[in-house]
Design a protein around this motif. Structure first.
Motif, PDB file in Angstrom:
ATOM      1  N   LYS A  11      -4.240  -5.085  -7.139  1.00  0.00           N
ATOM      2  CA  LYS A  11      -4.912  -3.856  -6.717  1.00  0.00           C
ATOM      3  C   LYS A  11      -4.050  -2.603  -6.854  1.00  0.00           C
ATOM      4  O   LYS A  11      -4.573  -1.495  -6.860  1.00  0.00           O
ATOM      5  N   VAL A  12      -2.718  -2.769  -6.921  1.00  0.00           N
ATOM      6  CA  VAL A  12      -1.828  -1.612  -6.907  1.00  0.00           C
ATOM      7  C   VAL A  12      -0.778  -1.711  -8.009  1.00  0.00           C
ATOM      8  O   VAL A  12      -0.508  -2.789  -8.525  1.00  0.00           O
TER       9      VAL A  12
ATOM     10  N   TYR B 164      -0.354 -12.692  -2.157  1.00  0.00           N
ATOM     11  CA  TYR B 164       0.501 -11.702  -2.803  1.00  0.00           C
ATOM     12  C   TYR B 164      -0.106 -11.224  -4.120  1.00  0.00           C
ATOM     13  O   TYR B 164      -0.208 -10.018  -4.362  1.00  0.00           O
ATOM     14  N   VAL B 165      -0.508 -12.156  -4.985  1.00  0.00           N
ATOM     15  CA  VAL B 165      -1.031 -11.742  -6.290  1.00  0.00           C
ATOM     16  C   VAL B 165      -2.376 -11.030  -6.152  1.00  0.00           C
ATOM     17  O   VAL B 165      -2.688 -10.149  -6.953  1.00  0.00           O
TER      18      VAL B 165
ATOM     19  N   GLY C 113      -9.121 -11.664 -12.930  1.00  0.00           N
ATOM     20  CA  GLY C 113      -8.082 -10.629 -12.951  1.00  0.00           C
ATOM     21  C   GLY C 113      -6.850 -11.035 -12.169  1.00  0.00           C
ATOM     22  O   GLY C 113      -5.716 -10.788 -12.589  1.00  0.00           O
ATOM     23  N   VAL C 114      -7.065 -11.673 -11.038  1.00  0.00           N
ATOM     24  CA  VAL C 114      -5.958 -12.127 -10.203  1.00  0.00           C
ATOM     25  C   VAL C 114      -5.221 -13.269 -10.901  1.00  0.00           C
ATOM     26  O   VAL C 114      -3.994 -13.371 -10.828  1.00  0.00           O
TER      27      VAL C 114
ATOM     28  N   HIS D 189       0.835  -1.204   0.000  1.00  0.00           N
ATOM     29  CA  HIS D 189       0.000   0.000   0.000  1.00  0.00           C
ATOM     30  C   HIS D 189       0.869   1.254   0.000  1.00  0.00           C
ATOM     31  O   HIS D 189       0.619   2.198  -0.754  1.00  0.00           O
ATOM     32  N   GLU D 190       1.878   1.270   0.824  1.00  0.00           N
ATOM     33  CA  GLU D 190       2.756   2.440   0.902  1.00  0.00           C
ATOM     34  C   GLU D 190       3.706   2.522  -0.294  1.00  0.00           C
ATOM     35  O   GLU D 190       4.147   3.604  -0.655  1.00  0.00           O
ATOM     36  N   GLY D 191       4.023   1.367  -0.907  1.00  0.00           N
ATOM     37  CA  GLY D 191       4.961   1.330  -2.019  1.00  0.00           C
ATOM     38  C   GLY D 191       4.308   1.481  -3.378  1.00  0.00           C
ATOM     39  O   GLY D 191       4.970   1.318  -4.397  1.00  0.00           O
TER      40      GLY D 191
END
Length: 143
Positions: free
Chosen positions: A78-79, A72-73, A115-116, A21-23
């Motif tokens: 999402k980002v 992880y995937v 999508g995943v 999220h932060e990256g």
């Protein structure tokens, strides 16, 4: 250790999600400082090391390896991560993919949403092309 593995992996998953999220790549108004990015990059490196440690404790985590990859995937879909952050996290996940058997890969291809699943297939193709091939080459020339 196996009894504590799900609790440990849940905490570790929350850490990975926080770093992802932060990256993520941010717009001009949201960008943080270079110092913040360096701290985040260091966190990603440490998470890569933890993935490596999990992979070396294979007997405790082999059963759960496909779920680690799935988490992880699912988040990766999402980002859009900064390449430096993604490189460390992906290298760590490659170590977990080393634990996966063929039926784990089939399970992921069946169980993941559309999508995943595309994100997983791209990750697995890169794993097969770059990481797995390199590892097999190293094993071939190791005495």
């Amino acid at each position: 250790m196996l009894k504590a593995a799900p609790s440990f992996l849940n905490c570790f998953y929350r850490l990975v999600v926080s770093i992802m999220h932060e990256g993520r790549q941010k717009g001009e108004g949201e960008k943080g400082s270079d110092a913040e990015f360096e701290v985040l990059l260091k966190c990603a490196q440490l998470v890569e090391r933890m993935y490596t440690h999990i992979a070396t404790a294979a007997e405790d985590f082999t059963v759960l390896s496909s779920f680690i990859v799935a988490q992880y995937v699912s988040e990766l879909q999402k980002v859009t991560l900064y390449p430096q952050i993604k490189r460390h996290l992906t290298e760590g996940v490659y170590k977990i993919l080393d634990l996966c058997f063929e039926q784990d890969v089939k399970f992921l291809n069946t169980a993941l949403q559309m999508g995943v699943k595309e994100v997983f297939n791209e990750l697995f193709a890169n794993y097969t092309r770059y990481h797995k091939t390199q590892r097999q080459g190293e094993e071939k020339y190791t005495a």
